[in-house]
Every structure is written in C-alpha cells, then in structure tokens.
Design an enzyme around this catalytic site. Structure first.
Site, PDB file in Angstrom:
ATOM      1  N   SER A 237       0.800  -1.228   0.000  1.00 60.03           N
ATOM      2  CA  SER A 237       0.000   0.000   0.000  1.00 60.03           C
ATOM      3  C   SER A 237       0.830   1.274   0.000  1.00 60.03           C
ATOM      4  O   SER A 237       0.793   2.085   0.934  1.00 60.03           O
ATOM      5  CB  SER A 237      -0.939  -0.032   1.191  1.00 60.03           C
TER       6      SER A 237
ATOM      7  N   ARG B 294       7.646   6.237  -3.913  1.00 59.31           N
ATOM      8  CA  ARG B 294       8.092   6.858  -2.661  1.00 59.31           C
ATOM      9  C   ARG B 294       7.371   6.173  -1.510  1.00 59.31           C
ATOM     10  O   ARG B 294       6.338   5.527  -1.708  1.00 59.31           O
ATOM     11  CB  ARG B 294       7.823   8.358  -2.644  1.00 59.31           C
TER      12      ARG B 294
ATOM     13  N   ASP C 171      -3.769  -1.384  -1.689  1.00 56.77           N
ATOM     14  CA  ASP C 171      -4.896  -1.814  -0.833  1.00 56.77           C
ATOM     15  C   ASP C 171      -6.251  -1.328  -1.364  1.00 56.77           C
ATOM     16  O   ASP C 171      -7.265  -2.011  -1.214  1.00 56.77           O
ATOM     17  CB  ASP C 171      -4.701  -1.406   0.647  1.00 56.77           C
TER      18      ASP C 171
HETATM   19  C1  BGC Z   1      -0.383   5.253   0.210  1.00 50.28           C
HETATM   20  C2  BGC Z   1      -1.402   4.542  -0.641  1.00 50.28           C
HETATM   21  C3  BGC Z   1      -2.321   3.704   0.220  1.00 50.28           C
HETATM   22  C4  BGC Z   1      -2.924   4.538   1.338  1.00 50.28           C
HETATM   23  C5  BGC Z   1      -3.825   3.739   2.265  1.00 50.28           C
HETATM   24  C6  BGC Z   1      -1.079   6.015   1.330  1.00 50.28           C
HETATM   25  O1  BGC Z   1      -0.128   6.576   2.172  1.00 50.28           O
HETATM   26  O2  BGC Z   1       0.368   6.145  -0.571  1.00 50.28           O
HETATM   27  O3  BGC Z   1      -0.765   3.729  -1.608  1.00 50.28           O
HETATM   28  O4  BGC Z   1      -3.336   3.152  -0.568  1.00 50.28           O
HETATM   29  O5  BGC Z   1      -1.897   5.134   2.096  1.00 50.28           O
HETATM   30  O6  BGC Z   1      -3.165   2.690   2.859  1.00 50.28           O
END
Ligand code: BGC
Length: 497
Positions: A177, A192, A230
């Site tokens: 995620s 990142r 996610d």
């Molecule tokens: C991330 C996402 C993720 C979200 C929820 C964010 O900080 O960049 O990729 O889906 O958090 O988990």
C-alpha cells in the site's frame, strides 16, 4: 481605645481589600486565560471551516486533477496509476491462494480457499503482526526479510489439506500500500514511501523482485501473481460480493482511492485495449493538494517536520496517522499561550505523535457527564491530572473540529470521483447504483468521522441522488481482493481452462 479600634478597622478593611483584589486578579487571570484559549479555538475553527461551497470547490479541483493525471505521466499531483487490473473478480475463481498485506500499522498474511462458480470463500485464515518501528526506517532487505519470515511461519503451520499438489507452486497476491509504478499485474517499482515509512535503499526498487528474493532467503516457495494497492484489493474484494462496487476508499493510517475507469479516458495508456474496455486506477489521492484546502498553521508545521515535507498533504489532513497529531499541536498552543493546563506546559505534550487518533476518537466519543474518558486519556497519555470539566469540553471541541474537517474533505474527494465518473447528477429514469467499498481503521472505528463523511456526501449530492450511492464496509477486503486477483491471474489458469 478609640484610636486603636479605628486603626484595627482600617487594617481590617485594607486586608479585605487586598484579598478582594487578589481574588479579582486571580479571576481576571483565569478569565483572560480562558479568553485566550477560546480565541485560539475559534481561530482554529474558522480556519478549518469546510462549508458546502468550499467542499464543492475541493471536489471540482479533485476532478480536474484526475483528468490531468490520466492525461500524462507526471501531469498532476494525483498519480492516477495504471494497475493492470482490467477485470474484477467474477466469482468463478477457484483454489487456495495467499495474500500479504503490507502498508499500515499492522501487516497480515492470509490464506483463502475459493470455491469456484457460486462456491464463494470456503475457508480463510489470517495471521497479523505489527511492523517493528525500527523496520519502518531501516533497509528494504530487513523489512522484506521480516515479512517473508512471517509468511514462512504461516505456511509451515498450515494443515496438509492446503498443500499444493507436487509440481504446483503456491501463488500470492501482494497488497503493497504505497505508490507503485506498475509495469504489469505482478511487477512494479516503488515511487516513494508514505505513512512514516522511510526506507533508505529502496527508491525505485523492484517490489516483487525484492519480496521474491526475501522469500527465497526464508525458504518460502511462492510466486507473486498479483501486486496490488490496498484500494485496488478492496475494490476487487468488494466486487466479489457486490456487483455494483465501482469505487474503493481506504481511510486508515493513510488514505487513498481507486475506481474503475474507461480505457478510452486514459490518454497515457498506450497498451492494447482490454476486452472489458476498463482499467482500475489507483489515484493516490493522499498526495492531492489544492489552494481550496483549509490548511492551518498546525498543518504547515506538521508537514514541515514530517518525513515527507510537501507530499501527501490531503492525507495529512484526513487520515489516521495525522489527526491525533494535529490535535496535539493545537493543545500545545493552548497550553503555551493560555496556560489551561497550569503554569508549566506539560512536557509530554511536546512529544510528536504521542496522541494517537484512536485515543482522540475515544475522547471524542466520551458521553459521560463528567467526560471521564477525556480526563483519563489526558492523565495517562499526556500526564495532565485534575483537569476541569471546562478543560475537557475544550478538548472534545477540538477533536470535533479536526475530525469534521478530515471527514468532510474525504467526502469532497469522493464527490470528485463521482463527478469524474458522471455519477454526480440524477439521471432520467433513475440513477445507476454506485457502491463504494470502504476500509481502514479510521473508517471502521471512528464513528463520528464515518457518520460525518457519509452525511456530508449525502448533503452534497442532494436527496434524490443520495439513495443511489451506498457505502459498504469491506472488512479485510484488501487482503481477500489480492488473493482473488492472484487467482484470476494465476499461471495455472490455462491448465484449468
Ligand atoms: C499510500 C497509498 C495507500 C494509502 C492507504 C497512502 O499513504 O500512498 O498507496 O493506498 O496510504 O493505505
């Protein structure tokens, strides 16, 4: 005699006056202390205002940025990432599949047994572990070794009936995620880190390659068949049970959204048009930023002192990792400038991230007449004892301002997506039903936040449309969704056909 009596009376009167002056002085100090505290609160409230007109501007800005992000790589703060998921689960998926879910406070290993057509999920089992804080800021090898070791333990403990037949490799859906630039359904490079992760040697690394190497080191023989965010997992997991799911939103440690887009509306996609004509887009909306966002001095300071300054601004105003921290910063100002917690500023209040959003939520939901929970939390977490009811009420009011702003901005984000999908205005002959699959600890546990988000979206949409937009909590949808996508992208699929 007379003189003495008069003298005594004068002294007595002077003493009374002095005491009275002291009392008045004390009261004045007290009232000016509260005057200052209330001024800080009112100013904060004013700056956090999210009236409907402002939310509509935020939603419009979100829609504009979505278009820009789809038009070209790097065209917007919204990455609008192509996921290579052009088909969501059909319900025909069959077999035993695994999922690894990494990206929040906890990480999970899952095994799901899918029953094929109309068979549903026959069996599911999971193990959960928290990520040691040192691994969140260490090396990628250390992080991936840790999760591979947990996976190895999970597999070693499983019953024989789940073993794969000889020659057949286990398959895994990896819910990772973070923003990933995908090159296929099961490969991609991290762009990142977010949410307090800061891995030093991991810029642009090959995510699946790293995991595969770590699994080898830990003796796990598994193929990563799907790499998903996610939000994408939640969309897939939601779609498995409800066919009208078209959007997924995570509100947890971080925040993000994914939705189903027409391939024709993705100018930056140069690949073949899939049969479905559709593609799931991982928006990475946490990085959204607009001049319409009601940012305060506390948000700017939080951002400047964060591991990723200038990034994830929307996330820093709306998600679970940050709400408690915003509250702490306002409380610190109230302590420093108004002295509501005594002449000394409570030292704990100076510790970044000491006040977590679950604790803020517990205070916000305190319904006792003396706000007992608020008193306890202030004492246990911030070591501030003997708070008055007035002080506790002030704290609850601040919780409400922070949570309301976050929830209403998230609602505006959803409205932006509905606009992009053309589902924000009533259609003649009835509007299409849109189900939004929701997940994440903030959404699940912070009731005031959740209700405020849902009610705000209804208000923004208007009564007629509100009934066609439905929120469902897709519990653990992201892990199950990843396993489902591993199944629909299984390397053995052709053998089964
Ligand atoms: C991330 C996402 C993720 C979200 C929820 C964010 O900080 O960049 O990729 O889906 O958090 O988990």
């Amino acid at each position: 005699m007379k003189k003495v009596t008069v003298g005594a009376a004068v002294v007595g009167a002077a003493a009374v006056c002095a005491v009275a002056a002291l009392i008045v002085n004390h009261r004045m100090r007290k009232s000016s202390k509260w005057g200052r505290a209330m001024a800080i609160l009112r100013e904060f409230e004013e700056k956090c205002k999210t009236q409907d007109a402002k939310l509509k501007q935020v939603a419009d800005a979100m829609t504009v940025e979505m278009h820009a992000g789809l038009a070209s790589e790097g065209g917007s703060k919204l990455k609008m990432l192509i996921t290579y998921v052009d088909n969501l689960p059909t319900g025909d998926e069959a077999g035993v599949f695994y999922a690894l879910d990494l990206g929040g406070t906890n990480f999970r290993v899952l095994r799901v047994q899918l029953g094929g057509k109309d068979g549903g999920i026959i069996h599911q089992e999971f193990a959960e572990a928290s990520i040691p804080p040192s691994l969140m800021v260490g090396t990628s090898d250390a992080l991936f070794d840790y999760i591979a070791a947990e996976l190895a333990k999970f597999v070693a403990a499983e019953e024989e009936k789940f073993h794969q037949p000889p020659g057949k490799q286990r398959e895994l859906g990896f819910t990772f995620s973070f923003p990933v630039m995908q090159t296929s359904i099961n490969s991609g490079t991290i762009m990142r880190w977010t949410k307090g992760f800061s891995i030093d040697d991991a810029v642009c690394q090959d995510v699946v390659g790293e995991l595969t190497k770590a699994m080898k080191r830990k003796g796990v023989d598994m193929r990563v068949s799907a790499l998903v965010n996610d939000t994408v997992g939640t969309l897939a997991g939601g779609k498995y049970t409800q066919k009208d799911v078209a959007v997924a939103v995570i509100l947890g440690t971080g925040t993000n959204a994914a939705y189903v887009e027409r391939v024709q509306a993705i100018p930056k996609w140069h690949g073949p048009v899939p049969k479905s004509g559709e593609m799931v887009i991982n928006m990475e909306w946490g990085n959204f930023r607009s001049s319409h966002l009601p940012l305060t001095e506390y948000d700017h300071a939080l951002d400047n002192e964060s591991l990723n300054p200038g990034e994830q601004i929307f996330e820093k105003m709306t998600s679970g990792m940050y709400l408690g921290e915003i509250l702490r910063r306002v409380l610190l100002k109230v302590a420093e400038e108004a002295g509501v917690f005594g002449d000394e500023v409570p030292p704990k209040l100076k510790d970044s991230f000491v006040l977590r959003t679950p604790d803020m939520s517990a205070m916000h939901h305190d319904t006792s007449s003396d706000l007992k929970v608020v008193g306890e939390k202030l004492k246990d977490i911030l070591e501030i004892s003997n708070t008055s009811l007035k002080t506790r009420k002030l704290v609850v009011e601040l919780c409400n301002i922070v949570a309301t702003r976050g929830a209403r901005l998230a609602a505006a984000g959803v409205l932006g997506i509905l606009k992009k999908m053309g589902r924000d205005t009533p259609k003649q002959g009835g509007s299409e039903r849109t189900v939004i699959a929701m997940d994440g600890g903030l959404y699940e546990h912070y009731t005031e936040y959740r209700m405020c988000l849902e009610n705000s979206l209804k208000d923004l949409l208007g009564e007629e449309l509100a009934t066609s937009i439905v929120f469902v909590h897709s519990n653990d949808g992201s892990g199950i969704g990843a396993a489902l996508l591993a199944a629909s992208h299984s390397m053995y699929l052709e053998d089964q056909a």
